[in-house]
Design an enzyme around this catalytic site. Structure first.
Site, PDB file in Angstrom:
ATOM      1  N   CYS A  85      -3.718  -4.376   2.633  1.00  0.00           N
ATOM      2  CA  CYS A  85      -2.440  -4.461   1.908  1.00  0.00           C
ATOM      3  C   CYS A  85      -2.482  -5.629   0.897  1.00  0.00           C
ATOM      4  CB  CYS A  85      -1.307  -4.596   2.918  1.00  0.00           C
ATOM      5  SG  CYS A  85       0.301  -4.197   2.226  1.00  0.00           S
ATOM      6  N   HIS A 201      -2.416  -0.183   7.255  1.00  0.00           N
ATOM      7  CA  HIS A 201      -2.594  -1.264   8.232  1.00  0.00           C
ATOM      8  C   HIS A 201      -3.159  -0.730   9.554  1.00  0.00           C
ATOM      9  CE1 HIS A 201      -0.136  -4.447   6.212  1.00  0.00           C
ATOM     10  NE2 HIS A 201       0.409  -3.400   5.625  1.00  0.00           N
ATOM     11  N   GLU A 203      -4.206  -2.493  11.936  1.00  0.00           N
ATOM     12  CA  GLU A 203      -3.790  -3.409  13.015  1.00  0.00           C
ATOM     13  C   GLU A 203      -2.422  -3.051  13.583  1.00  0.00           C
ATOM     14  OE1 GLU A 203      -3.661  -4.061   9.842  1.00  0.00           O
ATOM     15  OE2 GLU A 203      -2.017  -5.407   9.339  1.00  0.00           O
TER      16      GLU A 203
END
Lengths: 226, 77
Positions: A85, A201, A203
């Site tokens: 990002c 993302h 994560e």
């Protein structure tokens, strides 16, 4: 395996990334942007967020911060650098990756789950991932990938497109383009494929109860590949 | 001396904010507004009395930080 996550003023996915890396076996350390040296690492991560409040252009100020010279040296010596990002935006601003992330086409901040198609598995980031399509989360205002026609040709000729926005079946057409990105590009590599920048993302997708686990697949592969 | 410069999007690069401003102006009865392109304006105080040196420094600043030449052009005023 050692990893380092760089924290800039305004980073806000640094801790999530730390949790994810540790969950899958990385010995992770956090590195402050104003340091000049990065501890010995097998992987450097530039996390998501709003470094320096997105002043001037997203990632532009972070791209000149003190720690960046070490990141560039590490990347140029073949080290793995992952930008997620805002981290992707920083990588384009440093020139480590071509192009730029512009404001989303319809001026909206997009925060939702999307599907992305893996376009190239000849690299450490996606090598052993069996799936062709991953469900990941995006949250950005400037994710609209753009580059010149010449750069696009070079990116395509060198198989640098990493992931594209698509539907659950992997159709990466205009209908499944959330932000206006050129060719639905959600992530790209450098020519040597040791640097990856992507808007989604991973994560945020590492918990079977809260989110889904396609991010887990990404990190499991990454530590196995290293 | 004070250097003034502007950074604008290159021709052909999508400017969604400019488009939104144009549509708003049209809605405010400025019917004849056919396009708006938004840019950035900088005033930079440089401790340098030589105009030529200050301008060439400003040029470097634009290339290295103030403008992203993938999508933007700059002009020193």
């Amino acid at each position: 395996m050692k990893s380092s996550v760089i924290i800039f003023p305004g980073s806000n996915c640094d801790r999530d990334m730390d949790v994810a890396l540790k969950k899958f076996g990385f010995d992770n350390q956090m590195v402050w942007h104003d340091d000049s040296k990065i501890p010995k690492s097998d992987l450097i991560v530039l996390p998501g967020g709003f470094s320096y409040g997105d002043y001037l252009r997203c990632g532009s100020i972070a791209g000149k911060s003190r720690i960046i010279k070490s990141v560039i040296d590490f990347a140029n010596s073949g080290g793995l650098v992952l930008g997620i990002c805002n981290g992707f935006q920083i990588l384009t601003e440093t020139g480590l990756l071509p192009g730029i992330l512009q404001q989303n086409k319809y001026l909206n901040f997009i925060c939702k789950n999307v599907f992305v198609k893996i376009k190239n598995k000849e690299n450490k980031y996606f090598k052993k991932i069996e799936k062709e399509v991953l469900k990941l989360h995006i949250a950005h205002n400037e994710g609209n990938y753009f580059c010149s026609n010449d750069e696009l040709k070079s990116i395509e000729d060198n198989d640098q497109i990493a992931v594209t926005y698509c539907d659950h079946e992997g159709n990466d057409d205009e209908k499944n383009n959330p932000n206006g990105a050129l060719k639905n590009i959600a992530g790209i590599f450098n020519k040597d494929k040791n640097i990856l920048g992507m808007m989604p993302h991973p994560e945020r997708m590492i918990d079977p109860f809260l989110s889904g686990e396609d991010g887990s697949i990404f990190f499991e592969n990454l530590i196995e590949s290293l | 001396m004070r250097v003034k410069l502007i950074v604008t999007l290159k021709n052909g690069v999508l400017d969604p904010q400019g488009k939104a401003i144009q549509q708003t102006l049209n809605g405010m009865a400025f019917d004849n507004v056919s396009e708006v392109r938004q840019g950035k304006y900088f005033e930079i105080e440089v401790n340098e009395s030589d105009k030529g040196i200050a301008k060439s420094q400003a040029e470097e600043m634009c290339k290295k930080l103030l403008a992203n030449l993938v999508i933007e052009d700059y002009k020193i005023l």
